[in-house]
Scaffold this active site. Structure first.
Site, mmCIF file in Angstrom:
data_model
loop_
_atom_site.group_PDB
_atom_site.id
_atom_site.type_symbol
_atom_site.label_atom_id
_atom_site.label_comp_id
_atom_site.label_asym_id
_atom_site.label_seq_id
_atom_site.Cartn_x
_atom_site.Cartn_y
_atom_site.Cartn_z
ATOM 1 N N ARG A 1 69.165 42.961 38.970
ATOM 2 C CA ARG A 1 70.067 42.733 40.117
ATOM 3 C C ARG A 1 70.325 44.047 40.855
ATOM 4 N NH1 ARG A 1 72.564 39.537 36.107
ATOM 5 N NH2 ARG A 1 74.287 41.026 35.811
ATOM 6 N N GLU B 1 85.301 31.905 56.111
ATOM 7 C CA GLU B 1 84.089 31.077 55.991
ATOM 8 C C GLU B 1 84.412 29.650 55.554
ATOM 9 O OE1 GLU B 1 79.739 30.873 53.680
ATOM 10 O OE2 GLU B 1 81.154 32.474 53.179
ATOM 11 N N LYS C 1 85.182 38.671 52.445
ATOM 12 C CA LYS C 1 84.752 37.312 52.787
ATOM 13 C C LYS C 1 85.294 36.317 51.770
ATOM 14 C CE LYS C 1 81.503 34.910 51.447
ATOM 15 N NZ LYS C 1 80.270 34.257 50.967
ATOM 16 N N LYS D 1 82.926 32.765 59.992
ATOM 17 C CA LYS D 1 81.580 32.497 59.459
ATOM 18 C C LYS D 1 81.452 31.000 59.207
ATOM 19 C CE LYS D 1 78.268 33.619 55.815
ATOM 20 N NZ LYS D 1 77.844 34.558 54.752
#
Length: 340
Positions: free
Chosen positions: A47, A178, A137, A220
């Site tokens: 990752r 979002e 976010k 978003k």
């Protein structure tokens, strides 16, 4: 308390013409599925290597102005031992952080879900800021059927999004809000219009209740699409028309930028649909992208976890970023898919 000038500077950095966001904030299970699709083990080292590859792509900052990171990534380093948020900043890419803690079933609302993560958020944001994050976010999800989402889910998720946004602004962090209307199912595009309009109306009512400064946030949203299982899929110009009309009905002009999620579309579809929206004008907000899989799928397929493939993967990422940059100006041509 937050510094309005600092929030404004972050917003301006995230709404530069022709630039968008790279969403690299996949949770552990999500990135494991992505890696598995190309035969890569989801180890911490893989990752780290993948996100280092993304952020060290030469010239990426010409087309990408912000990157949404996962908490693990904030503390990781590149192959050259540089902190990944610092690497992003050096590329003129603003580091951001996913702060929600995933979704669970919403009590007394069968089929609907609610997003967790408000507890302790202010304290976590303080730590994220020290690690270099300048925006955050939070994702809420809405399932579509004839009955879903229910009124409770629409109201509860809107309130959570607004509370999150208010806490962020108080901490000096720009919130990206979002609300994702999922494309799972066989619903029509008209049903998606109906649900998206209800969701966005409720979100902005909640933002107003929580005194969120609209000029210091980004939205978003998902695009207005028929369900993935619906027999009739609309062309890009119809998707653009329905999406822009829905946004005009619900999103105040004070919001400086709308950065779409790709939500299961192919990379080519996500680019073409964004382009078609930017051919409709003039619009009160800047329309751009905040894509995850639609930016990462081609470079991941090229990389396959092999050091020898890093350059090819970075070229694939840069190409998609460049094509989406063209779409921000309404200048995308599908013929460009064949060339650089």
């Amino acid at each position: 308390m937050s510094n309005p000038a600092e929030l404004q500077a972050t917003v301006e950095a995230l709404t530069q013409p022709g630039k968008g966001l790279l969403a690299a904030d996949e949770s552990g299970p999500t990135i494991a599925r992505r890696f598995e699709s190309v035969g890569i083990e989801s180890s911490e080292e893989n990752r780290r290597a993948w996100r280092s590859l993304l952020l060290s792509t030469p010239r990426l900052g010409e087309f990408i102005c912000g990157v949404i990171l996962y908490e693990e990534t904030l503390g990781q380093r590149s192959n050259d031992a540089e902190a990944l948020p610092a690497l992003a900043t050096r590329q003129h890419i603003v580091p951001g952080i996913k702060v929600d803690q995933g979704k669970i079933a919403l009590a007394h609302a069968p089929g609907d879900e609610i997003t967790e993560g408000l507890d302790g958020l202010a304290k976590r944001l303080d730590g994220y800021r020290r690690q270099g994050a300048r925006f955050a976010k939070w994702r809420a999800v809405y399932h579509i059927s004839d009955q879903l989402p229910g009124r409770l889910a629409i109201e509860a998720n809107a309130d959570a999004l607004a509370r999150y946004a208010a806490i962020c602004q108080d901490a000096g962090v720009v919130p990206i809000v979002e609300p994702e209307v999922l494309m799972d199912g066989d619903h029509t595009i008209e049903r998606c219009v109906e649900v998206t309009e209800s969701v966005l109306h409720e979100v902005f009512h909640a933002l107003r209740r929580h005194a969120v400064i609209l000029e210091h946030m980004l939205l978003k949203p998902s695009m207005v699409l028929a369900g993935a299982g619906h027999a009739q899929q609309a062309p890009a110009d119809e998707i653009a028309l329905q999406t822009v009309r829905t946004l005009k009905r619900t999103v105040p002009a004070a919001v400086p930028g709308i950065v779409f999620l790709s939500g299961g579309q192919t990379p080519e579809e996500a680019t073409a649909n964004l382009d078609a929206m930017n051919r409709i004008g003039p619009l009160p907000w800047r329309l751009s992208f905040s894509y995850g899989r639609a930016l990462q799928e081609p470079p991941l397929a090229a990389w396959k976890g092999l050091a020898a493939n890093v350059e090819a993967a970075q070229k694939a990422l840069l190409k998609r970023a460049q094509l989406n940059s063209a779409a921000c100006f309404g200048l995308y041509d599908p013929a460009l898919e064949q060339g650089a």
